[in-house]
Design a protein around this motif. Structure first.
Motif, PDB file in Angstrom:
ATOM      1  N   GLN A 161      14.112   0.678  -1.700  1.00  0.00           N
ATOM      2  CA  GLN A 161      14.204  -0.731  -2.099  1.00  0.00           C
ATOM      3  C   GLN A 161      14.860  -1.556  -0.998  1.00  0.00           C
ATOM      4  O   GLN A 161      15.975  -1.249  -0.578  1.00  0.00           O
ATOM      5  N   TYR A 168       5.354   4.663 -12.707  1.00  0.00           N
ATOM      6  CA  TYR A 168       6.229   4.212 -11.607  1.00  0.00           C
ATOM      7  C   TYR A 168       7.182   5.323 -11.182  1.00  0.00           C
ATOM      8  O   TYR A 168       7.384   5.569  -9.999  1.00  0.00           O
ATOM      9  N   GLY A 219       7.124   3.713   4.481  1.00  0.00           N
ATOM     10  CA  GLY A 219       6.795   4.653   3.416  1.00  0.00           C
ATOM     11  C   GLY A 219       5.844   5.744   3.864  1.00  0.00           C
ATOM     12  O   GLY A 219       5.916   6.880   3.393  1.00  0.00           O
ATOM     13  N   PRO A 242       7.285   5.789  -1.916  1.00  0.00           N
ATOM     14  CA  PRO A 242       6.879   4.411  -2.181  1.00  0.00           C
ATOM     15  C   PRO A 242       8.023   3.436  -1.913  1.00  0.00           C
ATOM     16  O   PRO A 242       9.191   3.817  -1.981  1.00  0.00           O
ATOM     17  N   ASN A 274       9.674  -0.525  -2.567  1.00  0.00           N
ATOM     18  CA  ASN A 274       9.758  -1.839  -3.210  1.00  0.00           C
ATOM     19  C   ASN A 274      10.258  -2.851  -2.193  1.00  0.00           C
ATOM     20  O   ASN A 274      11.320  -2.648  -1.605  1.00  0.00           O
ATOM     21  N   PRO A 325       7.145   8.453  -6.712  1.00  0.00           N
ATOM     22  CA  PRO A 325       7.948   9.055  -5.637  1.00  0.00           C
ATOM     23  C   PRO A 325       7.845  10.574  -5.620  1.00  0.00           C
ATOM     24  O   PRO A 325       7.833  11.180  -4.542  1.00  0.00           O
ATOM     25  N   TRP A 329      12.344   5.131  -5.557  1.00  0.00           N
ATOM     26  CA  TRP A 329      11.643   4.239  -4.625  1.00  0.00           C
ATOM     27  C   TRP A 329      12.640   3.711  -3.590  1.00  0.00           C
ATOM     28  O   TRP A 329      13.805   3.465  -3.899  1.00  0.00           O
TER      29      TRP A 329
END
Lengths: 422, 106
Positions: A156, A114, A176, A184, A186, A118, A154
């Protein structure tokens, strides 16, 4: 469907499309199904999934949609979240639009790949159906899991309603994938309250969304492609040679991408409104703030109850409004300061805790932004809605009362725990 | 309501975005050339063979973990590109023909 086929489909659809196929459909569904519909409209190529409460029904919907042919994507049932993210990285580098969803312990297990995503600048979308973290053992909603990874790089965005979950899920792909961003995203929806909360929503027509998305190009910058041989993620950094400067430049570029995202998020929300007809506040929503003396700062689905409480307080003559954060990463400093400059005191309500500062994380971030105003704003940190507990209109009425007392000079040295005496 | 609604003429013109002509060199860490990263680049000590003492018994050749021992007419020598300086050859040589010298100034 390949990109070329999609182009042809869009081209031909402009001529042959009927009025009826441009009409939106009304659905009654929960937030998890709305996420799955958002994914369907975004036409991903590869989806890798592993179920975890309260996200499970989301990936079940995805599996069902793929089985029924609603989504034309490769669906990978892998053995855990670490493999989910690793598989999607490979797929994205091969040019696929990729998606997954997770939360809580699943996100914890996903953490190693994860945090790499990015840095690879892979624009995938991962929904976090937020859940409070262990331990104490719980399976219910809270923002602690998403707040734990706020520095992972990320983007968000926190949704307030089921409709916003659907719309934001689609927009997240375009945000994104923007060449100035390449990060990326969320899409965060409150576990239980949004994941299982059922409401009527409007499903936009696919041709309109296809036009909104345009042509995808996921791996123009880094690719697993025999035509463009390259090594992905070679060793960088260290203390000698070109390493230090290379590493610093990669990191700075990541930060620049984050800052560019503020503009791109606003553009995408405006274009979504122009094309689809629904306008959401992209960064910060100001609710009844114009003539407000003080405001609540909220995030996520709690905002609905907060708005009801503020409406009732307004009826009683209270000059109170709401500042709702939608985009939490990157933190919208300018937008929140525009809102903060209108009020004299704030009560910030978090659904998670910041152990280091004995307050909520949103409280800490808001005060950090506010220091740029060079004006002292009396404030209080409220923590509630942990592990599925409800922040009701009655709770918010008390929050409004406690925040109002800041105007009379009252100070709070500790956070106020909303559900502690429920 | 968090949203406002406006209906209008359907817009089916695909959204377009401009990509940079060249991929920025600070975006995703990628490499298009190989770096051989030979062990010789980070060796701390280097083996030196005393040709007078070496009898070509090949003990060093057998023990070398990276197989960098090179056969010469009357002695064995070391390929210093691949030698990582572990010192096993010097330890095992029955004729004490190999000594480890500190690498300085590299």
């Amino acid at each position: 469907m390949t990109t070329t086929e999609l182009d042809v489909a869009i081209e031909t659809s402009i001529d042959t499309i009927s009025e009826a196929s441009l009409q939106s459909t009304t659905l009654v569904c929960d937030g998890n199904e709305a996420s799955a519909w958002g994914v369907a409209l975004a036409r991903p190529d590869v989806i890798a999934i592993y179920p975890i409460t309260p996200q499970s029904s989301l990936v079940e919907y995805l599996a069902q949609f793929v089985a029924e042919g609603i989504i034309d994507a490769e669906l990978m049932n892998v053995e855990g979240e670490h493999s989910v993210m690793s598989a999607l990285q490979g797929a994205a580098l091969a040019g696929a639009r990729t998606y997954t969803a997770t939360c809580g312990p699943g996100l914890a297990f996903m953490f190693e790949p994860y945090i790499r995503t990015p840095g690879l600048r892979l624009p995938m979308v991962t929904s976090l159906v937020t859940r409070d973290t262990l331990t104490p053992q719980c399976v219910w909603g809270g923002h602690q899991d998403a707040m734990l990874v706020k520095e992972a790089g990320w983007i968000q965005m926190y949704c307030e309603t089921v409709q916003e979950v659907l719309d934001t899920t689609v927009m997240a792909f375009r945000i994104g994938e923007h060449p100035d961003v390449m990060l990326p995203v969320n899409v965060n929806s409150d576990g239980n309250y949004l994941s299982y909360g059922v409401t009527g929503i409007s499903l936009p027509a696919a041709p309109l969304v296809d036009a909104f998305m345009g042509q995808k190009n996921i791996n123009w910058h880094a690719a697993l492609d025999p035509e463009r041989p390259m090594a992905i993620d070679p060793l960088t950094g260290g203390a000698g040679g070109p390493g230090p400067s290379m590493f610093a430049n990669y990191r700075k570029s990541q930060c620049d991408g984050m800052q560019n995202a503020l503009r791109v998020i606003e553009e995408a929300h405006k274009d979504w409104g122009d094309r689809i007809g629904r306008y959401h506040s992209p960064l910060v929503e100001e609710y009844r703030l114009e003539d407000a003396d003080y405001a609540l700062v909220t995030i996520g689905s709690m905002t609905g109850a907060a708005k009801d409480a503020v409406d009732a307080a307004r009826d009683r003559g209270e000059a109170v409004g709401i500042i709702k954060i939608k985009t939490f990463r990157p933190f919208p400093v300018e937008a929140i300061n525009r809102a903060l400059s209108k009020v004299k005191a704030i009560g910030v309500v978090d659904r998670s805790v910041n152990f280091g500062w004995n307050c909520g994380p949103l409280y800490q971030e808001t005060l950090a932004a506010a220091q740029q105003l060079q004006r002292f704003i009396p404030s209080a940190s409220f923590i509630g809605g942990l592990a599925g507990s409800d922040i009701t209109v009655e709770h918010f009425t008390q929050v409004i009362e406690d925040t109002k007392q800041l105007l009379q000079g009252r100070t709070y040295n500790e956070p106020i725990w909303i559900n502690r005496n429920d | 309501m968090t949203t406002s609604f406006k209906s209008g003429v359907p817009n089916l013109i695909p959204y377009t975005v401009e990509y940079p002509e060249q991929v920025p060199d600070n975006l995703c860490p990628v490499a298009r050339d190989c770096n051989t990263m030979l062990p010789g680049d980070w060796r701390a000590e280097r083996p030196v063979v005393d040709r007078e003492k070496c009898v070509k018994c090949a003990t060093c050749w057998i023990y070398c973990p990276v197989q960098c021992i090179v056969e010469k007419p009357t002695w064995f020598d070391i390929n210093l590109d691949t030698c990582k300086g572990c010192g096993i050859c010097a330890q095992e040589c029955p004729h004490r023909a190999i000594t480890m010298i500190e690498e300085v100034g590299r």
